[in-house]
Design an enzyme around this catalytic site. Structure first.
Site: not given
Length: 687
Positions: A65, A199
């Protein structure tokens, strides 16, 4: 999620044998639907994200991603591989691959949907349903949530349920025993944990770790609340929840925002994948630390940017934080540039400011060349002060999109001689303009280029126009008026200013008031040729700022019995902190006894600031404490001013603490006398 994934974005027979080939195959489907404009550019962004941390997860899942300017709208593609593809997961290759593409300027609603998908991936029923899906349409419907996976009850679980029904009493006893084993504090409140997950992109791992930790918390019988710091922003945990927590888990690959909220508690600090793969182990680890009494001694203070804009704050509080954001990033430039310029003057004399450029004339063996080099490097560093101030004020208001217009506005302020006042105004204008643009509803096709093209272009043009044409000239006039006023200070006016600055430096010991006084002083010397008055102000500010920690160190030395053992240890460190002009060295003492320490410090600081102005001490360096004494004008009298303030503060602190101790002893004596008299009254009278 209906517009994020369709059957055309599903490949149930993904034939790729590497993660790069898998990403390309799924990305080509996005390109075919117009969701990605540049295949190679998008794949480069995916690879860059993969290089930060592998995206393979336990359970046969791969989630490549990224955020990319080549994505027109949030999109999800799904592939199922029979052979499996290595995405770096510890338990082997992935057979379920989700390619998540988010525009660089994706809105919060879409990112929230993607985060919900990330949480679903921790649900085994969801992943099992995808593995058994017979066609692309069914798989897409499952991912969208249009179809709910049927719960699967293993045969062993069914047998166990029948056995439990047959012997209810035994089952109840077994359950009670298991509960007692899992929670040794049965009958008391459960163990409480707060966690933070984050993250690099804040899309997938952040929310998967949160889901994993929450599930493990329920199984362990603990109360676990997670703050997800993702791309859609974050909602701060209630301070009462944090205060009541028995332990903290940080599962993150980017810095935790406002980390100082969690200081003083048992803490486990790991990467985000640990939160996904071994949550039960982390819970056990934090409980063990709590049992041993291990706590964090504190964390690095959050930056003003991280602390800005909390819910419920008034505009005045937010404004102060925005301004402190700019000041905090500017101070290192002030310190580096000012010290280099001061060293250049110390080595080469004040004539060094007229030296030719070292680019064309530098002799290794001549001290004047080295002096000129330091002076000119310092001058370049000083040139950044106003742009950095403006840029990071805008950053505090609008995050990264505010940087470009903020820096440009600050540079314009420097160009038109609007100085620090111009920098303050430019930063506030830039932040305000960007925040206004961000509130405009933008078509989906433009969202990907908003943060990298549209916002910088429009906001910079608007700020530049305002600074050059509208507000720049009046601000420059105001800056010149303030400079002329400083240059004209003399006699009692200068002494009163020194006393006022001394009071401000000692009022909150490194807090906002202290920073206002310090910024006022550094603004005066942040030019190539500061006035004598500006250097006197800088000297008075630094001298006053050294008084509180030095006085606390002296007080703990001469009257140690008035302080706790911890304070006496802090007193040893305060010698060095005070000598280095770090006012925060007195904070432990002020926190423990503010009503005696802070007023005493303010009196001593005011005396030192006033005496420094009376003695005519000057300072070109913005920091350094006693280590820059050779660069101070009238250094002997300057040290006397500091010593006078230290002695006054020490005497006041000792006197006030001594009076308190006497009052406590008198109170204790009175209580003891009353108790003794009561005992005598209860004794029987002798015959």
């Amino acid at each position: 999620m209906s517009d994020m994934i369709t059957a055309d974005l599903v490949d149930l027979d993904l034939s790729a044998d590497t993660k790069e080939a898998a990403a390309r195959a799924l990305a080509e489907r996005m390109v075919a639907l117009g969701r990605v404009t540049d295949l190679e550019g998008f794949l480069a962004d995916v690879a860059a994200r993969e290089a930060q941390m592998p995206t393979g997860l336990d359970g046969g899942i791969g989630i490549p991603h990224c955020r990319s300017a080549h994505v027109t709208e949030p999109t999800l593609a799904f592939g199922r591989s029979a052979a499996g593809i290595d995405f770096g997961a510890p338990d082997g290759p992935a057979d379920l691959v989700f390619l998540i593409a988010a525009p660089a300027g994706a809105d919060d609603a879409h990112l929230t949907i993607l985060s919900s998908l990330a949480r679903q991936l921790m649900n085994s029923e969801f992943t099992d349903a995808l593995r058994s899906a017979g066609d692309a349409g069914t798989a897409a419907a499952l991912i969208r949530g249009d179809e709910t996976p049927a719960p699967q009850v293993p045969a062993a679980a069914a047998d166990a349920a029948q056995n439990t029904a047959a012997v209810p009493a035994a089952a109840s006893a077994g359950t009670a025993a298991a509960t007692d084993d899992a929670n040794p504090e049965a009958g008391e409140r459960p163990f409480r944990i707060v966690a933070v997950t984050s993250c690099p992109t804040g899309i997938a791992h952040t929310y998967m770790a949160a889901e994993s930790l929450e599930n493990a918390g329920r199984e362990a019988g603990v109360e676990l609340v997670v703050e997800t710091q993702g791309s859609a922003g974050f909602t701060r945990l209630d301070p009462e929840v944090v205060a009541a927590a028995d332990g903290v888990i940080f599962a993150h690959d980017v810095p935790v925002r406002e980390k100082d909220r969690f200081a003083g508690k048992p803490t486990v600090d790991v990467g985000v994948k640990a939160g996904i793969n071994r949550p039960a182990e982390l819970i056990g680890e934090v409980r063990a630390k709590a049992a041993r009494g291990e706590v964090t001694s504190g964390s690095a203070p959050a930056t003003p940017v991280e602390r800005a804009g909390e819910a419920g704050e008034g505009y005045g509080t937010k404004l102060r934080k925005w301004l402190m954001s700019g000041v905090s990033y500017m101070v290192p430039f002030v310190a580096a540039g000012g010290l280099l310029i001061a060293l250049g003057f110390a080595i080469g004399g004040y004539e060094i400011k007229s030296a030719p450029s070292v680019l064309n004339h530098f002799v290794w063996t001549q001290s004047d060349s080295w002096a000129a080099l330091m002076f000119q490097i310092g001058g370049v560093a000083f040139g950044f002060l106003v742009p950095v101030l403006a840029g990071y004020i805008a950053y505090g208001m609008a995050d990264r999109p505010g940087l470009v217009p903020g820096f440009v506005g600050g540079m314009i302020a420097a160009t038109i001689n609007a100085g620090f006042l111009g920098g303050l105004v430019a930063g506030l204008l830039a932040g305000g303009v960007v925040m206004a643009i961000q509130k405009i509803d933008i078509p989906k096709v433009l969202r990907g280029i908003m943060p990298v093209v549209v916002i910088p272009l429009i906001s910079t043009a608007i700020v530049g126009f305002l600074m050059f044409v509208v507000v720049g000239k009046p601000i420059a006039s105001a800056q010149k008026g303030m400079t002329d006023w400083l240059n004209g200070l003399s006699g009692s006016n200068a002494v009163l200013l020194g006393a006022l600055l001394g009071l401000m430096m000692c009022f909150d010991l490194g807090g906002p008031v202290n920073k206002v006084a310090y910024t006022f002083a550094t603004a005066g010397i942040a030019v190539s040729n500061p006035s004598d008055s500006a250097m006197k102000i800088m000297a008075a500010v630094m001298a006053a700022g050294m008084v509180p920690p030095l006085a606390m160190a002296l007080a703990t030395t001469v009257r140690g019995k008035l302080f706790t053992e911890t304070e006496r240890e802090n007193g040893k460190a305060a010698w060095v902190l005070g000598a280095s002009f770090i006012s925060e060295g007195a904070i432990p003492f002020a926190a423990a006894d503010p009503l005696r320490v802070i007023p005493s410090s303010m009196v001593g600081g005011a005396i030192t600031g006033a005496l420094s102005m009376v003695f005519g001490a000057t300072l070109r360096a913005p920091h350094g404490g006693i280590f820059v004494v050779p660069l101070i004008g009238n250094p002997f009298l300057y040290l006397i001013a500091i010593a006078a303030g230290v002695c006054v503060t020490t005497a006041l602190v000792v006197l006030l603490k001594g009076l308190r101790k006497q009052a406590q002893q008198a109170s204790a004596g009175g209580s003891a006398g009353t108790t003794a008299a009561a005992r005598e009254d209860r004794q029987p009278v002798a015959a």
